[in-house]
Motif scaffolding. Structure first.
Motif, PDB file in Angstrom:
ATOM      1  N   PHE A 103      57.652 104.381  19.768  1.00  0.00           N
ATOM      2  CA  PHE A 103      57.507 103.047  20.367  1.00  0.00           C
ATOM      3  C   PHE A 103      57.098 102.027  19.312  1.00  0.00           C
ATOM      4  CE2 PHE A 103      54.705  99.857  22.352  1.00  0.00           C
ATOM      5  CZ  PHE A 103      55.613  99.270  23.217  1.00  0.00           C
ATOM      6  N   ILE A 104      56.210 102.428  18.396  1.00  0.00           N
ATOM      7  CA  ILE A 104      55.774 101.525  17.323  1.00  0.00           C
ATOM      8  C   ILE A 104      56.937 101.196  16.410  1.00  0.00           C
ATOM      9  CG2 ILE A 104      54.312 101.347  15.271  1.00  0.00           C
ATOM     10  CD1 ILE A 104      52.178 102.903  16.783  1.00  0.00           C
ATOM     11  N   TYR A 105      57.753 102.196  16.064  1.00  0.00           N
ATOM     12  CA  TYR A 105      58.950 101.940  15.256  1.00  0.00           C
ATOM     13  C   TYR A 105      59.847 100.913  15.927  1.00  0.00           C
ATOM     14  CZ  TYR A 105      58.025 106.043  12.287  1.00  0.00           C
ATOM     15  OH  TYR A 105      57.479 106.939  11.403  1.00  0.00           O
ATOM     16  N   VAL A 106      60.044 101.088  17.231  1.00  0.00           N
ATOM     17  CA  VAL A 106      60.911 100.178  17.985  1.00  0.00           C
ATOM     18  C   VAL A 106      60.346  98.763  17.960  1.00  0.00           C
ATOM     19  CG1 VAL A 106      61.815  99.606  20.275  1.00  0.00           C
ATOM     20  CG2 VAL A 106      61.866 101.975  19.465  1.00  0.00           C
ATOM     21  N   MET A 107      59.041  98.624  18.150  1.00  0.00           N
ATOM     22  CA  MET A 107      58.427  97.294  18.192  1.00  0.00           C
ATOM     23  C   MET A 107      58.475  96.611  16.827  1.00  0.00           C
ATOM     24  SD  MET A 107      57.756  96.839  21.261  1.00  0.00           S
ATOM     25  CE  MET A 107      56.946  95.257  21.060  1.00  0.00           C
ATOM     26  N   ILE A 108      58.297  97.380  15.742  1.00  0.00           N
ATOM     27  CA  ILE A 108      58.363  96.787  14.405  1.00  0.00           C
ATOM     28  C   ILE A 108      59.771  96.307  14.103  1.00  0.00           C
ATOM     29  CG2 ILE A 108      58.160  97.258  11.927  1.00  0.00           C
ATOM     30  CD1 ILE A 108      55.885  99.184  12.568  1.00  0.00           C
ATOM     31  N   ASN A 109      60.764  97.085  14.510  1.00  0.00           N
ATOM     32  CA  ASN A 109      62.157  96.753  14.211  1.00  0.00           C
ATOM     33  C   ASN A 109      62.805  95.898  15.296  1.00  0.00           C
ATOM     34  OD1 ASN A 109      62.402  98.241  11.735  1.00  0.00           O
ATOM     35  ND2 ASN A 109      62.327 100.098  12.958  1.00  0.00           N
ATOM     36  N   GLN A 110      62.034  95.490  16.291  1.00  0.00           N
ATOM     37  CA  GLN A 110      62.577  94.725  17.424  1.00  0.00           C
ATOM     38  C   GLN A 110      63.300  93.443  17.013  1.00  0.00           C
ATOM     39  OE1 GLN A 110      60.833  91.749  18.473  1.00  0.00           O
ATOM     40  NE2 GLN A 110      61.927  91.322  20.376  1.00  0.00           N
ATOM     41  N   THR A 119      64.482  84.918  19.314  1.00  0.00           N
ATOM     42  CA  THR A 119      63.273  84.820  18.493  1.00  0.00           C
ATOM     43  C   THR A 119      62.939  83.371  18.192  1.00  0.00           C
ATOM     44  OG1 THR A 119      63.811  86.949  17.450  1.00  0.00           O
ATOM     45  CG2 THR A 119      62.192  85.559  16.337  1.00  0.00           C
TER      46      THR A 119
END
Length: 267
Positions: A103-110, A119
């Motif tokens: 989930f953290i990977y996904v949020m960083i690369n969001q 954005t």
């Protein structure tokens, strides 16, 4: 019986496909550079060789202001995003797997997955609320907007470098009573440095090139070089835009060459 080694280059049509790909990629760029030396005011009709548009671009105060502003924003955004990305990469790779890591990977690369216009609008609303509440104005909003957008671009090469690093040296430093900070400073960071440089340069180029977020976040008199060029193209398209684009291309080539030399030396 010896078996023949497989080579993609020997496949039928490989050469023709490679030529088509390179022509498609580089012919427009070469055309842009060639027509930046066009003596004619038209961007499509060749009128002879001339340096006039480079001279005009160099003496254009608006271009100078926009260039200095773009470089300032890009440098600051690259430094901020690289620092945050380095900490994020260390926190997600230099420890055992934990619940919620994906989930953290996904949020960083969001920001890489979400359309840039989304954005830009979200940052416009957020910064508008901050301006209304505090009354603070300035170019800092553009810098932080670019830094936020550039974090995943800096994160990817740094994380890739960390995942390819053996932890043996760091473990040995800890066995020799080095503190976590000493281990990071004298062992991890020197080995990680090529990835950090790659992330910083990628963030710099992304920030220098950005138009959408800048258009939404900037205030009056805060044009960057890309937004200035966009405005000029809406008014009158001349080879001066080609000259400015060619100089940006030259800057990119210099950065790529410097990155190659630095990473080759460190590796």
């Amino acid at each position: 019986m010896a078996t023949k080694s497989f080579s993609v280059a020997k496949l039928p049509g490989f050469t023709a496909t490679a030529v088509i790909v390179f022509v498609t990629l580089y012919l427009p760029i070469l055309t842009l550079v060639a027509y930046s030396f066009n003596a004619s005011q038209s961007v499509a009709i060749w009128g002879g060789f001339s340096w006039d548009w480079y001279v005009k671009a160099w003496n254009n105060d608006a271009v100078k202001d926009a260039t200095v502003r773009s470089l300032l924003i890009a440098v600051c955004a690259a430094l901020i995003s690289t620092a945050v990305a380095t900490m994020a990469a260390l926190g997600t790779t230099r420890r055992k797997a934990f619940k919620g890591q994906t989930f953290i990977y996904v949020m960083i690369n969001q920001p890489l997955m979400v359309p840039e216009i989304v954005t830009a609008v979200s940052l416009l609303i957020l910064f508008g609320m901050i301006k209304q509440a505090t009354g603070i104005q300035g170019i800092g909003y553009v810098i932080f907007a670019h830094a936020a957008f550039c974090i995943p671009f800096a994160y990817l090469p740094i994380r890739a470098r960390l995942e390819g690093m053996d932890m043996t040296l760091e473990t040995a430093a800890a066995d020799l009573y080095a503190s976590p900070w000493q281990t990071f400073r004298h062992v991890t960071l020197p080995i990680l440095l090529p990835g950090v440089i790659a992330g910083a340069m990628l963030a710099f180029v992304i920030s220098l090139d950005d138009v959408v977020i800048t258009e939404f976040v900037k205030s009056g008199g805060q044009d960057t070089l890309p937004t200035y060029m966009l405005g000029q193209m809406r008014r009158q398209l001349t080879p001066e835009i080609n000259a400015i684009s060619s100089m940006l291309l030259a800057l990119t080539i210099v950065l790529l060459t410097a990155f190659f030399l630095l990473t080759r030396k460190n590796d």
